[in-house]
Design an enzyme around this catalytic site. Structure first.
Site, mmCIF file in Angstrom:
data_model
loop_
_atom_site.group_PDB
_atom_site.id
_atom_site.type_symbol
_atom_site.label_atom_id
_atom_site.label_comp_id
_atom_site.label_asym_id
_atom_site.label_seq_id
_atom_site.Cartn_x
_atom_site.Cartn_y
_atom_site.Cartn_z
ATOM 1 N N HIS A 135 0.840 -1.207 0.000
ATOM 2 C CA HIS A 135 0.000 0.000 0.000
ATOM 3 C C HIS A 135 0.871 1.252 0.000
ATOM 4 O O HIS A 135 0.618 2.200 -0.743
ATOM 5 C CB HIS A 135 -0.900 0.055 1.247
ATOM 6 C CG HIS A 135 -1.924 -1.019 1.327
ATOM 7 N ND1 HIS A 135 -2.062 -1.812 2.447
ATOM 8 C CD2 HIS A 135 -2.871 -1.426 0.453
ATOM 9 C CE1 HIS A 135 -3.051 -2.669 2.264
ATOM 10 N NE2 HIS A 135 -3.564 -2.461 1.051
ATOM 11 N N LYS A 175 -16.738 -7.057 4.288
ATOM 12 C CA LYS A 175 -15.543 -7.494 5.003
ATOM 13 C C LYS A 175 -15.708 -7.298 6.504
ATOM 14 O O LYS A 175 -16.273 -6.314 6.956
ATOM 15 C CB LYS A 175 -14.325 -6.674 4.555
ATOM 16 C CG LYS A 175 -13.809 -6.985 3.175
ATOM 17 C CD LYS A 175 -12.541 -6.190 2.902
ATOM 18 C CE LYS A 175 -11.971 -6.510 1.539
ATOM 19 N NZ LYS A 175 -10.725 -5.742 1.293
ATOM 20 N N ARG A 181 -1.701 -6.312 -8.133
ATOM 21 C CA ARG A 181 -0.638 -7.280 -7.904
ATOM 22 C C ARG A 181 -0.613 -8.349 -8.987
ATOM 23 O O ARG A 181 0.436 -8.863 -9.326
ATOM 24 C CB ARG A 181 -0.828 -7.977 -6.550
ATOM 25 C CG ARG A 181 -0.680 -7.072 -5.363
ATOM 26 C CD ARG A 181 -1.162 -7.763 -4.136
ATOM 27 N NE ARG A 181 -2.569 -8.121 -4.328
ATOM 28 C CZ ARG A 181 -3.412 -8.404 -3.385
ATOM 29 N NH1 ARG A 181 -3.020 -8.434 -2.144
ATOM 30 N NH2 ARG A 181 -4.663 -8.679 -3.647
ATOM 31 N N SER A 219 -3.123 -7.644 2.796
ATOM 32 C CA SER A 219 -3.459 -7.531 4.219
ATOM 33 C C SER A 219 -3.872 -8.888 4.781
ATOM 34 O O SER A 219 -3.548 -9.219 5.924
ATOM 35 C CB SER A 219 -4.579 -6.507 4.414
ATOM 36 O OG SER A 219 -4.131 -5.222 4.081
#
Length: 161
Positions: free
Chosen positions: A17, A41, A90, A129
């Protein structure tokens, strides 16, 4: 003044990040890092904890500010006259997911908001994360993944400190 917004849950913030934030801060006059509330989430850290960790992480970046947003990102963009959303990628799977969101945001904004995709630097391409939390859950070494103070917060959450 050209402003961009970098949204995410940042639960917790990682070096991946921070790589995106630093690079975006060189491209724009101002970068708003938006800590989002995602109803899909369950987070480990509270909204306030995530904001504080990000504030500590970006102390040296004078053109970066941290905000929290609980509604639609596009509504915030309209209210603040922001036309660029930054998203880090990514892998191809990230692109497929983020492309759909970018297209929805483009449509909802009546073509007023574009998404700029930045590929994560190779050294951080494995980071997420979720992976960091899994390592921390088993008292693994997260120092290559997050700043020291974030590692300490993870240790506290999982009862190791």
């Amino acid at each position: 003044m050209k402003t961009a917004i970098y949204p995410g849950s940042f639960d917790p913030v990682t070096f991946g990040h921070l790589d995106i934030i630093k690079r975006a801060s060189r491209m724009f006059d101002e970068v708003i890092v938006a800590v989002m509330v995602n109803s899909a989430k369950t987070t480990l850290f509270s909204l306030d904890e995530r904001v504080k960790m990000l504030q500590e992480s970006v102390k040296g970046l004078s053109n970066v500010r941290i905000e929290h947003i609980s509604g639609l990102l596009i509504d915030y963009c309209k209210a603040e006259d922001i036309h660029i959303v930054i998203k880090g990628l990514r892998a191809v799977t990230d692109f497929e997911y983020e492309l759909q969101i970018a297209q929805v945001n483009k449509e909802l904004s009546h073509n007023e908001v574009d998404t700029l995709f930045l590929t994560t630097s190779l050294e951080y391409s494995y980071l997420s994360s979720s992976v960091v939390k899994e390592i921390a859950r088993y008292n693994g070494d997260v120092s290559p993944c997050v700043p020291d103070f974030v590692a300490d917060e993870l240790d506290k959450k999982y009862g190791f400190k």
